[in-house]
Write an enzyme that holds these catalytic residues in place. Structure first.
Site, PDB file in Angstrom:
ATOM      1  N   CYS A   1       0.833  -1.200   0.000  1.00 24.57           N
ATOM      2  CA  CYS A   1       0.000   0.000   0.000  1.00 24.57           C
ATOM      3  C   CYS A   1       0.870   1.252   0.000  1.00 24.57           C
ATOM      4  CB  CYS A   1      -0.927   0.013   1.208  1.00 24.57           C
ATOM      5  SG  CYS A   1      -2.017   1.456   1.251  1.00 24.57           S
TER       6      CYS A   1
ATOM      7  N   HIS B   1       1.830  -7.386  -6.770  1.00 26.90           N
ATOM      8  CA  HIS B   1       1.207  -6.328  -7.568  1.00 26.90           C
ATOM      9  C   HIS B   1       2.278  -5.869  -8.548  1.00 26.90           C
ATOM     10  CE1 HIS B   1      -1.514  -2.526  -7.710  1.00 26.90           C
ATOM     11  NE2 HIS B   1      -0.941  -2.753  -8.874  1.00 26.90           N
TER      12      HIS B   1
ATOM     13  N   ASN C   1      -1.196  -9.801  -9.418  1.00 29.84           N
ATOM     14  CA  ASN C   1      -2.172  -8.752  -9.141  1.00 29.84           C
ATOM     15  C   ASN C   1      -1.814  -7.520  -9.972  1.00 29.84           C
ATOM     16  OD1 ASN C   1      -2.611  -6.375  -6.537  1.00 29.84           O
ATOM     17  ND2 ASN C   1      -4.273  -7.256  -7.709  1.00 29.84           N
ATOM     18  N   GLY C   2      -2.842  -6.813 -10.443  1.00 31.85           N
ATOM     19  CA  GLY C   2      -2.604  -5.570 -11.167  1.00 31.85           C
ATOM     20  C   GLY C   2      -2.987  -5.654 -12.626  1.00 31.85           C
TER      21      GLY C   2
ATOM     22  N   ARG D   1     -10.184  -4.046  -8.480  1.00 31.93           N
ATOM     23  CA  ARG D   1     -11.255  -3.155  -8.943  1.00 31.93           C
ATOM     24  C   ARG D   1     -12.200  -3.842  -9.919  1.00 31.93           C
ATOM     25  NH1 ARG D   1     -11.353   0.696  -5.067  1.00 31.93           N
ATOM     26  NH2 ARG D   1      -9.342   0.251  -4.098  1.00 31.93           N
TER      27      ARG D   1
END
Length: 338
Positions: A95, A166, A206-207, A229
């Site tokens: 994060c 990510h 991820n991503g 998302r």
């Protein structure tokens, strides 16, 4: 108990993946691995523990993501998570928000791999469930492969074997969390190289995964995918991916999801939970279908939600579909999205 499976995961998203959102996602993807929004060690040490850790048994397998940088506090929090029944403890090293940076954890921890290793070891010693890490590929504009390779190698030495990558850098100054999800370029090739260099590890990508085709392809190439998302804006993508990864697993129709969520909302409203927190994750359920705008409008209307009546979900369904009452819809095999 089945062996742990990371082929399809739903990302931890702050202010999104609360327990009500996770219950909804579980309906759409029976085998997906669900993650809590990041919970800080401070929140568990000084806050309302049940409010942070309670979840529905239907959510399994479910992982607790922790934010922190003090080994003792993380060990205590991991132990609480294990006592509460979580299936995995995940450390947030990805994060990039300024709020997290002020606490000296999240993505900025990647600059201190020895500290992360101490944190991981403390949690591993405290629990008997998988302790995993979610990380970026680099900090700011440091794009050298050696940076992330050495980070993963240090964590690998603790015994960690599951890495959720990510596939972007985290830019700690000058970019918002939203920009950090979109502007730093995706580097899937770096995650591929990590998978080659640490062949006995599980690497979850991820991503940038926006649809089912891309996600299934990536799940085949890596050891799993984590959707963020996309799962929020178009939740049925979870069912599309699930159907292709586990073709024998039955999925509920939209009508059956509406029925299950209305019953769930009734139970939660009876406990004093506002209806709006149950309808929020459902807004994208029928995206792309006729009447989707009407569905979203009704389920987000403050005046309608103020009544706190779970029947609103049925009313929105009937309005969207001009459909008959779906109460009591059997939870059995049905094509996703019917």
């Amino acid at each position: 108990m089945d062996s742990p499976d990371w082929r399809l995961c739903v990302a931890p998203m702050i202010d999104v993946t609360d327990r009500h959102c996770r219950f909804f996602h579980r309906l759409l993807a029976p085998r997906a691995r669900l993650y809590t929004e990041m919970i800080t060690t401070g929140a568990l040490q000084h806050g309302n523990i049940p409010r942070h850790l309670d979840f529905d048994e239907a959510e399994h397998p479910v992982a607790l993501q922790l934010g922190g940088s003090e080994p003792d506090a993380l060990a205590q929090s991991a132990k609480l998570g294990r006592q509460w029944g979580y299936d995995e403890i995940n450390l947030n090293c990805g994060c990039p928000s300024e709020r997290v940076q002020k606490g000296a954890f999240g993505a900025c921890l990647m600059a201190e791999p020895a500290l992360v290793a101490d944190c991981m070891k403390a949690m591993q010693d405290a629990v008997d469930i998988p302790v995993t890490v979610k990380h970026r590929l680099g900090l700011d504009y440091e794009n050298s492969y050696s940076f992330v390779r050495d980070f993963v190698g240090k964590i690998y030495d603790t015994g960690c074997r599951v890495f959720i990558a990510h596939a972007r850098n985290a830019v700690l100054k000058g970019l918002s969390p939203k920009d950090n999800r979109e502007i730093p370029p995706l580097r899937y090739d770096v995650v591929k190289q990590l998978k080659q260099d640490f062949p006995d590890c599980t690497f979850v990508l991820n991503g940038g995964l926006a649809d089912a085709d891309q996600s299934v392809s990536a799940a085949d190439e890596f050891d799993g995918v984590m959707l963020g998302r996309a799962a929020w804006h178009t939740p049925r993508v979870l069912s599309e991916v699930s159907l292709r990864l586990w073709p024998s697993v039955r999925l509920p129709s939209d009508a059956q999801v509406v029925d299950a969520m209305t019953e769930y909302a009734a139970r939660q409203v009876a406990k004093g939970v506002p209806l709006r927190v149950m309808t929020r994750p459902m807004l994208g359920l029928v995206n792309g279908q006729s009447g989707a705008r009407r569905w979203r409008r009704m389920l987000s209307d403050p005046a309608l939600l103020a009544a706190n009546n779970p029947e609103l979900i049925y009313d929105a369904w009937r309005s969207q579909r001009q459909a008959p009452d779906v109460r009591g819809a059997a939870f059995e095999a049905a094509p996703a999205g019917v």
